[in-house]
Design an enzyme around this catalytic site. Structure first.
Site, mmCIF file in Angstrom:
data_model
loop_
_atom_site.group_PDB
_atom_site.id
_atom_site.type_symbol
_atom_site.label_atom_id
_atom_site.label_comp_id
_atom_site.label_asym_id
_atom_site.label_seq_id
_atom_site.Cartn_x
_atom_site.Cartn_y
_atom_site.Cartn_z
ATOM 1 N N ASN A 279 9.330 52.949 50.215
ATOM 2 C CA ASN A 279 8.370 52.669 51.291
ATOM 3 C C ASN A 279 7.685 53.935 51.814
ATOM 4 O OD1 ASN A 279 9.521 49.863 53.384
ATOM 5 N ND2 ASN A 279 8.321 49.887 51.524
ATOM 6 N N THR B 17 12.817 50.279 56.794
ATOM 7 C CA THR B 17 12.061 49.913 55.590
ATOM 8 C C THR B 17 11.763 48.421 55.534
ATOM 9 O OG1 THR B 17 13.986 49.454 54.216
ATOM 10 C CG2 THR B 17 13.241 51.745 54.312
ATOM 11 N N CYS B 18 10.894 48.053 54.585
ATOM 12 C CA CYS B 18 10.468 46.662 54.454
ATOM 13 C C CYS B 18 11.373 45.857 53.536
ATOM 14 C CB CYS B 18 9.044 46.602 53.923
ATOM 15 S SG CYS B 18 7.901 47.405 55.034
ATOM 16 N N ASP B 19 12.619 46.256 53.397
ATOM 17 C CA ASP B 19 13.556 45.469 52.604
ATOM 18 C C ASP B 19 14.540 44.820 53.557
ATOM 19 O OD1 ASP B 19 15.770 44.628 50.978
ATOM 20 O OD2 ASP B 19 14.884 45.838 49.375
#
Ligand SMILES: *Cc1c(COP(=O)(O)O)cnc(C)c1O
Length: 376
Positions: free
Chosen positions: A366, A323-325
């Site tokens: 996401n 994910t983009c975290d």
């Protein structure tokens, strides 16, 4: 990995990640608990993995259930367990949820405060309550310390209040911390419990039940003692502190019941480096903290990750999710050794993932779906 899981993975293809749980392992675990603690009733902690097939199997084997919400109570009833086999074990409940549980037939509730006793007395009159005492969770890999429980001194007055309000002051509970590798961790809480039993008896209230909680470990990278060792050590401590007046006991295994029954098949999405000099590779999987591996938080649970190249030379890697975290990094403080020949697109197997994976997956951060689960 069991042969049944191996065959299932070989027989089916999936655009993973996916969890596969082998019910035969769950059955073996249940029977091992029943044998290791023969005079103790088993209340499976539903939150560890509420898959209907698991609840059905355990209900058929005669297990009882520790539920934390009305939804878990309903799932457990749907599996065929009668309400007298359900404990509403969360100490933090809305009054209307207590009323719903009561309407569904549940008569056993956890408390750790006067305010919770008052709610139960109002909407579930006459029910049995047990008070949770604080336990520091020392030595556990996933401690549950401060949030739940009260001091033994406060437990005395909480249970006295319950008695006064017409509830049954039934007993005590504690939890020694999840993934507790030390069977002696129960000792301190048993000693404190015996003192509460004694103090209340002197005030004319006879408690009859002691809930020993969960904490039974599953094997990750390091070996852990078997349930027999836990049974023997806990029984010895019960004898020591309660003499020949051992109360009715129950346990609430979650991880120890289903952890080793599950394997996640995941895929390597990317392997890269942050600079040409950096010796560490970054290995990004299609599973991370938000779609099943939340227990890697603070790198607490270190899962065995198996690949097809485990006989090759290994080198240190940072392992991260898709994910983009930026918190979606599984292992960095302590890098994870993975084979140098591991390639993008390779499948990896993450062992010991039957507990606390599907339930901890986000609904779609996401756009990644919750973890898929197959129970065989
Ligand atoms: C989570 C929980 C359990 C299960 O703990 P494990 O360490 O997974 O065995 C048992 N009892 C209560 C009250 C819990 O909250």
């Amino acid at each position: 990995m069991t042969d049944r899981i191996k065959q299932f993975l070989a027989r089916t293809r999936d655009d993973g990640p996916r969890l596969v749980v082998d019910l035969e392992v769950v059955r073996d675990n249940y029977l091992a608990f029943a044998k290791a603690l023969p005079d103790t009733r088993v209340f499976y902690a539903v939150k560890a993995n509420p898959a209907p097939e698991i609840l059905d199997l355990l209900a058929r084997l005669g297990s009882c259930f520790d539920a934390a919400s009305v939804a878990e109570i309903e799932q457990t009833l749907a599996a065929g367990a009668s309400p007298d086999r359900i404990s509403y074990g969360n100490t933090i409940k809305k009054e209307r949820d207590i009323a719903r549980a009561h309407a569904l037939g549940v008569r056993l509730f956890a408390v750790d405060s006067d305010a919770e006793v008052d709610k139960i007395a109002r909407v579930a009159p006459g029910s049995k309550v047990f008070c949770r005492i604080l336990c520091d969770g020392a030595g556990a890999e996933w401690p549950l310390s401060r949030k739940f429980g009260c001091t033994p001194e406060l437990a005395v007055s909480v249970l006295e209040r319950a008695h006064r309000l017409g509830l049954v002051a039934h007993g005590l509970s504690f939890h020694v911390g999840s993934q507790q590798p030390n069977p002696r961790a129960w000792e301190g809480a048993l000693k404190a419990s015996a003192a509460v039993f004694k103090e209340l008896a002197e005030r004319g209230i006879q408690l009859s039940m002691l809930n020993l909680g969960g904490g039974f470990p599953t094997r990750y990278l390091k070996p852990v003692p078997g349930v027999r060792a836990y049974g023997q050590t806990i029984f010895r401590a019960l004898r020591k502190h309660f003499g020949n007046r051992i109360p009715e006991t129950i346990i609430e295994p979650g991880r120890g019941m289903v952890g080793n029954a599950g394997i996640i098949e995941a895929e390597v999405v990317l392997i890269s480096r942050k600079s040409e000099e950096d010796p560490r590779r970054w290995v990004y999987l299609d599973i991370g903290k938000f779609n099943g591996l939340a227990e890697t938080m603070d790198e607490m649970i270190r899962y065995p990750i198996r690949t097809d190249y485990d006989d090759d030379v290994m080198s240190p890697c940072v392992v991260a999710g898709p994910t983009c975290d930026s918190v979606d990094v599984l292992y960095e403080k302590e890098p994870y050794m993975l084979p140098v020949s591991l390639e993008i697109g390779a499948k990896v197997l993450i062992e010991g993932t039957g507990a606390y994976t599907t339930t901890y997956a986000s609904v779609g951060f996401n756009g990644f779906p919750p973890l898929k689960s197959y129970v065989i």
